[in-house]
Design a protein around this motif. Sequence first.
Motif, mmCIF file in Angstrom:
data_model
loop_
_atom_site.group_PDB
_atom_site.id
_atom_site.type_symbol
_atom_site.label_atom_id
_atom_site.label_comp_id
_atom_site.label_asym_id
_atom_site.label_seq_id
_atom_site.Cartn_x
_atom_site.Cartn_y
_atom_site.Cartn_z
ATOM 1 N N ALA A 3 0.832 -1.203 0.000
ATOM 2 C CA ALA A 3 0.000 0.000 0.000
ATOM 3 C C ALA A 3 0.867 1.254 0.000
ATOM 4 O O ALA A 3 0.577 2.219 -0.702
ATOM 5 N N ALA A 4 1.931 1.238 0.788
ATOM 6 C CA ALA A 4 2.826 2.397 0.848
ATOM 7 C C ALA A 4 3.531 2.593 -0.486
ATOM 8 O O ALA A 4 3.652 3.724 -0.979
ATOM 9 N N LEU A 5 3.999 1.520 -1.079
ATOM 10 C CA LEU A 5 4.672 1.601 -2.374
ATOM 11 C C LEU A 5 3.713 2.122 -3.445
ATOM 12 O O LEU A 5 4.077 2.987 -4.252
ATOM 13 N N LEU A 6 2.501 1.623 -3.428
ATOM 14 C CA LEU A 6 1.490 2.056 -4.390
ATOM 15 C C LEU A 6 1.216 3.553 -4.247
ATOM 16 O O LEU A 6 1.214 4.294 -5.234
ATOM 17 N N THR A 7 1.020 4.000 -3.021
ATOM 18 C CA THR A 7 0.750 5.425 -2.787
ATOM 19 C C THR A 7 1.945 6.282 -3.195
ATOM 20 O O THR A 7 1.779 7.330 -3.827
ATOM 21 N N GLY A 8 3.145 5.841 -2.856
ATOM 22 C CA GLY A 8 4.349 6.570 -3.245
ATOM 23 C C GLY A 8 4.476 6.695 -4.753
ATOM 24 O O GLY A 8 4.834 7.763 -5.262
ATOM 25 N N CYS A 9 4.160 5.621 -5.473
ATOM 26 C CA CYS A 9 4.212 5.663 -6.947
ATOM 27 C C CYS A 9 3.172 6.622 -7.504
ATOM 28 O O CYS A 9 3.448 7.380 -8.441
ATOM 29 N N HIS A 10 1.965 6.600 -6.929
ATOM 30 C CA HIS A 10 0.919 7.531 -7.364
ATOM 31 C C HIS A 10 1.398 8.970 -7.214
ATOM 32 O O HIS A 10 1.262 9.784 -8.135
ATOM 33 N N VAL A 11 1.949 9.296 -6.045
ATOM 34 C CA VAL A 11 2.381 10.661 -5.775
ATOM 35 C C VAL A 11 3.549 11.048 -6.682
ATOM 36 O O VAL A 11 3.555 12.133 -7.270
ATOM 37 N N LEU A 12 4.531 10.163 -6.811
ATOM 38 C CA LEU A 12 5.689 10.420 -7.670
ATOM 39 C C LEU A 12 5.247 10.774 -9.084
ATOM 40 O O LEU A 12 5.601 11.822 -9.623
ATOM 41 N N VAL A 13 4.472 9.910 -9.686
ATOM 42 C CA VAL A 13 4.066 10.108 -11.087
ATOM 43 C C VAL A 13 3.132 11.312 -11.203
ATOM 44 O O VAL A 13 3.249 12.104 -12.144
ATOM 45 N N ALA A 14 2.222 11.490 -10.242
ATOM 46 C CA ALA A 14 1.291 12.624 -10.291
ATOM 47 C C ALA A 14 2.035 13.958 -10.239
ATOM 48 O O ALA A 14 1.750 14.861 -11.032
ATOM 49 N N VAL A 15 2.973 14.091 -9.327
ATOM 50 C CA VAL A 15 3.691 15.359 -9.177
ATOM 51 C C VAL A 15 4.547 15.643 -10.420
ATOM 52 O O VAL A 15 4.584 16.773 -10.911
ATOM 53 N N VAL A 16 5.220 14.619 -10.932
ATOM 54 C CA VAL A 16 6.060 14.818 -12.122
ATOM 55 C C VAL A 16 5.201 15.211 -13.327
ATOM 56 O O VAL A 16 5.529 16.157 -14.052
ATOM 57 N N LEU A 17 4.086 14.508 -13.530
ATOM 58 C CA LEU A 17 3.229 14.846 -14.672
ATOM 59 C C LEU A 17 2.592 16.224 -14.496
ATOM 60 O O LEU A 17 2.463 16.976 -15.472
ATOM 61 N N ALA A 18 2.215 16.577 -13.275
ATOM 62 C CA ALA A 18 1.638 17.901 -13.036
ATOM 63 C C ALA A 18 2.668 18.998 -13.326
ATOM 64 O O ALA A 18 2.352 19.995 -13.984
ATOM 65 N N ALA A 19 3.895 18.809 -12.856
ATOM 66 C CA ALA A 19 4.954 19.790 -13.116
ATOM 67 C C ALA A 19 5.235 19.902 -14.611
ATOM 68 O O ALA A 19 5.453 21.004 -15.133
ATOM 69 N N SER A 20 5.207 18.778 -15.288
ATOM 70 C CA SER A 20 5.441 18.776 -16.730
ATOM 71 C C SER A 20 4.331 19.535 -17.456
ATOM 72 O O SER A 20 4.596 20.363 -18.333
ATOM 73 N N ALA A 21 3.080 19.257 -17.093
ATOM 74 C CA ALA A 21 1.946 19.926 -17.741
ATOM 75 C C ALA A 21 1.963 21.425 -17.476
ATOM 76 O O ALA A 21 1.782 22.230 -18.396
ATOM 77 N N VAL A 22 2.208 21.819 -16.232
ATOM 78 C CA VAL A 22 2.226 23.243 -15.882
ATOM 79 C C VAL A 22 3.372 23.954 -16.600
ATOM 80 O O VAL A 22 3.198 25.050 -17.140
ATOM 81 N N GLY A 23 4.537 23.327 -16.622
ATOM 82 C CA GLY A 23 5.686 23.937 -17.293
ATOM 83 C C GLY A 23 5.455 24.128 -18.782
ATOM 84 O O GLY A 23 5.824 25.161 -19.355
ATOM 85 N N LYS A 24 4.823 23.151 -19.406
ATOM 86 C CA LYS A 24 4.560 23.241 -20.844
ATOM 87 C C LYS A 24 3.405 24.186 -21.150
ATOM 88 O O LYS A 24 3.308 24.695 -22.269
ATOM 89 N N ALA A 25 2.511 24.403 -20.198
ATOM 90 C CA ALA A 25 1.340 25.246 -20.437
ATOM 91 C C ALA A 25 1.674 26.735 -20.380
ATOM 92 O O ALA A 25 0.946 27.548 -20.955
ATOM 93 N N ARG A 26 2.761 27.099 -19.714
ATOM 94 C CA ARG A 26 3.183 28.513 -19.699
ATOM 95 C C ARG A 26 3.596 28.915 -21.109
ATOM 96 O O ARG A 26 4.093 28.087 -21.873
ATOM 97 N N PRO A 27 3.416 30.181 -21.485
ATOM 98 C CA PRO A 27 3.728 30.595 -22.864
ATOM 99 C C PRO A 27 5.139 30.222 -23.328
ATOM 100 O O PRO A 27 5.303 29.653 -24.407
ATOM 101 N N ALA A 28 6.157 30.518 -22.537
ATOM 102 C CA ALA A 28 7.532 30.193 -22.949
ATOM 103 C C ALA A 28 7.726 28.684 -23.012
ATOM 104 O O ALA A 28 8.394 28.175 -23.918
ATOM 105 N N GLY A 29 7.143 27.965 -22.069
ATOM 106 C CA GLY A 29 7.246 26.510 -22.062
ATOM 107 C C GLY A 29 6.537 25.892 -23.258
ATOM 108 O O GLY A 29 7.013 24.925 -23.849
ATOM 109 N N PHE A 30 5.393 26.457 -23.622
ATOM 110 C CA PHE A 30 4.648 25.948 -24.766
ATOM 111 C C PHE A 30 5.442 26.137 -26.054
ATOM 112 O O PHE A 30 5.547 25.217 -26.872
#
Length: 187
Positions: A3-30
Motif C-alpha cells: 500500500a505504501a509503495l502504491l501510494t508513493g508511486c501515485h504521488v511520484l508520477v502525479a507530481v512529475v506529470l503535473a509539473a510537466s503539464a504546468v511547465g509546458k502550459a506557460r507561454p515560454a514553455g509551450f
Amino acid sequence: MAAALLTGCHVLVAVVLAASAVGKARPAGFRAFLTTLADMGLGTPRMRRPLAYATITAEGVAAGLLLLPGTRAGVIGLLLASLVLAALTLGVVRAVRGGGPPVTCACFGRTGRPLGVLHLVRNTALLLAAVGALVVTGSGPVRATGGELVVSVAAGAVLAVVVIGLDDIADLFTAPTAAGTRSADLP
C-alpha cells in the motif's frame, strides 16, 4: 508495504506529470515544447499545436486522477499515465537514435540539456513506477493508512522533486566549476 509503495508511486508520477503539464502550459514553455516537437520531426507543422495541447491535457488529467489511489479514477489515472509516459519515452528514444542534430528537452517547459540517456532512464523509471502501481492495484484493493500514508506521500513527493530537477542535478556533476576554470587559466 504494498500500500505504501502504491501510494508513493501515485504521488511520484502525479507530481512529475503535473509539473510537466504546468511547465509546458506557460507561454515560454509551450513555445519550447513546440520547438522540441518540430526538432523531433513529430507531426506536421499544423498538427504540432494540437499534439502539444493533447500532451499537456493528458499529463494534467493523469496527474489529477492519480491523486485518487484505490479508486477507479486512480486506476484510469495509472493507465493514462502509463500511456503518456510510454509515448514520451518513445519520443526520447526517437530523438536519441535519430542521428540528427541534438533535440533540446522541453520536458518541464524549459529548455536545457539535449535529450539523452539520462532522459531515457528517467522516463523509463517513471513508466515502470506507473505500470508497477497498476499491477499492484490489479492484485486487489490496497490503501495506505496512518503513518504509512504520511511516509509514502512524503517519499513520493521527494522523489518527484529529484526527478524534476534531474537535469540540474546532472549539471552539478558534469558542468565545469568556476574554480576549475580559474585554476586552468593560471600559468
